[in-house]
Design an enzyme around this catalytic site. Structure first.
Site: not given
Length: 175
Positions: A54, A89
């Site tokens: 990531y 989120t």
């Protein structure tokens, strides 16, 4: 992490944005104005343990935008990079693990993250103010790590290794 996961993260986090930038930049250059706004991550500034792929995809965003900014700014096109910390989120729920299986849960850091509307407002206000590379919704420790990367990189590296070893040992206990 499986290499296929590395590729997927690069496609989603970097290559899709690069393709979009290549599609819109010529029209902006032709008009002599425009703004390309890219959302990266604090992890695109500091490589943290257990987030290697990531972080790599987000570092690619930062480097690409830095180079693109130098190519487009004299032609009236601004390139902005927002690097948020944790935001409430579904990111961690929809994330995949190193073998490609669904992570499927919300991390505590995400659950306690910043409100997405506040982050969006901050990003828009920062872009309107002309900031081109900025951090939003980052914890004190994340902001400190960003500064340490430049002021005391060896110290930060040692701290990240300690963090990795601690998390590795904790994960062995839960296995």
């Amino acid at each position: 992490t499986n290499f296929e996961i590395d590729e997927r993260l690069m496609r989603v986090n970097f290559l899709s944005g690069a393709q979009l930038a290549k599609a819109v930049a010529p029209g902006m250059v032709g008009r002599g104005s425009g703004r390309i706004v890219w959302v990266s991550s604090v992890q695109g500034r500091i490589g943290t343990p257990f987030r290697t792929s990531y972080a790599g995809s987000k570092f690619a965003v930062a480097g690409y935008c830095e180079a693109l900014r130098s190519e487009l700014s004299s032609r009236g096109v601004a390139v902005h990079v927002a690097s948020p910390g944790y935001v409430r989120t579904g990111l961690s729920r929809s994330a995949v693990t190193g073998d490609g299986s669904a992570y499927g849960k919300t991390d505590e850091t995400t659950a306690n993250g910043a409100d997405p509307d506040d982050v969006a407002t901050y990003i828009l206000d920062s872009v309107a103010a002309g900031r081109t590379d900025f951090v939003v919704a980052a914890t004190f420790s994340a902001r400190l790590a960003i500064w340490l990367k430049f002021l005391a990189p060896s110290f930060l590296e040692k701290q990240l290794v300690k963090r990795y070893e601690k998390q590795r040992l904790e994960s062995k206990k839960t296995d």
